[in-house]
Design a protein around this motif. Structure first.
Motif, PDB file in Angstrom:
ATOM      1  N   TYR A  51       0.809  -1.213   0.000  1.00  0.00           N
ATOM      2  CA  TYR A  51       0.000   0.000   0.000  1.00  0.00           C
ATOM      3  C   TYR A  51       0.845   1.266   0.000  1.00  0.00           C
ATOM      4  CZ  TYR A  51      -3.470  -3.452   1.328  1.00  0.00           C
ATOM      5  OH  TYR A  51      -4.267  -4.554   1.359  1.00  0.00           O
ATOM      6  N   GLY A  52       1.946   1.270  -0.704  1.00  0.00           N
ATOM      7  CA  GLY A  52       2.813   2.438  -0.763  1.00  0.00           C
ATOM      8  C   GLY A  52       4.146   2.080  -1.383  1.00  0.00           C
ATOM      9  N   PRO A  53       5.202   2.757  -0.963  1.00  0.00           N
ATOM     10  CA  PRO A  53       6.519   2.522  -1.568  1.00  0.00           C
ATOM     11  C   PRO A  53       7.068   1.136  -1.225  1.00  0.00           C
ATOM     12  CG  PRO A  53       6.705   4.032   0.291  1.00  0.00           C
ATOM     13  CD  PRO A  53       5.248   3.787   0.074  1.00  0.00           C
ATOM     14  N   ALA A  54       7.980   0.671  -2.054  1.00  0.00           N
ATOM     15  CA  ALA A  54       8.606  -0.633  -1.854  1.00  0.00           C
ATOM     16  C   ALA A  54       9.661  -0.556  -0.750  1.00  0.00           C
ATOM     17  CB  ALA A  54       9.243  -1.107  -3.156  1.00  0.00           C
ATOM     18  N   HIS A  55       9.793  -1.662  -0.028  1.00  0.00           N
ATOM     19  CA  HIS A  55      10.783  -1.773   1.045  1.00  0.00           C
ATOM     20  C   HIS A  55      11.638  -3.007   0.795  1.00  0.00           C
ATOM     21  CE1 HIS A  55       8.804   1.361   3.351  1.00  0.00           C
ATOM     22  NE2 HIS A  55       7.664   0.783   3.019  1.00  0.00           N
ATOM     23  N   PRO A  56      12.951  -2.920   1.011  1.00  0.00           N
ATOM     24  CA  PRO A  56      13.844  -4.056   0.736  1.00  0.00           C
ATOM     25  C   PRO A  56      13.567  -5.247   1.647  1.00  0.00           C
ATOM     26  CG  PRO A  56      15.060  -2.226   1.723  1.00  0.00           C
ATOM     27  CD  PRO A  56      13.664  -1.760   1.524  1.00  0.00           C
TER      28      PRO A  56
END
Length: 136
Positions: A51-56
């Motif tokens: 639901y937003g930016p990608a996270h590693p």
């Protein structure tokens, strides 16, 4: 002698993309939550959008075979990929394949809300610490 960078062949990238897309569709099934891939040289970076930016989540290193990738979990505590960390939920799924890495990433970082920057900001009396992460 300097190490050579072995770029990931296009057919290997296509197979990895297909495995990740299959996992997104079959297991997650939510168009707002899914794994994404970034490629750079011999590395495949697996990130998760929620639901937003990608996270590693993890990094795979291409070794010349599509079923013998080297795995490195992303450590938020150190803000780096650590190929030596093996004590985390999901480590048992790391088997050298892209599918195993995705499964491990789901177990290591289940879908939970991330804290806001105010919630993770150190207090004024916090003691500073230094940690080192080896990036091979």
């Amino acid at each position: 002698m300097p190490m050579t960078r072995q770029a990931i062949p296009e057919h290997i990238k296509q197979a990895a993309d297909a495995a990740i897309q299959d996992f997104n569709t079959r297991v997650i099934g939510d168009p707002e939550q899914f794994f994404t891939v970034r490629y750079r040289g011999k590395y495949l970076y697996l990130d998760r959008r929620e639901y937003g930016p990608a996270h590693p989540r993890c990094r795979l290193t291409y070794t010349g075979s599509d079923d013998h990738w080297e795995f490195a979990i992303y450590k938020y505590s150190d803000a780096c990929y650590d190929p030596t960390a093996w004590f985390f939920p999901g480590a048992q799924y790391v088997d050298g394949t892209v599918a195993g890495a995705v499964h491990a990433a789901v177990e290591a970082y289940p879908s939970i809300p991330l804290p806001t920057s105010a919630e993770v900001a150190p207090s004024s009396d916090a003691v500073a610490s230094v940690s080192v992460c080896l990036n091979f």
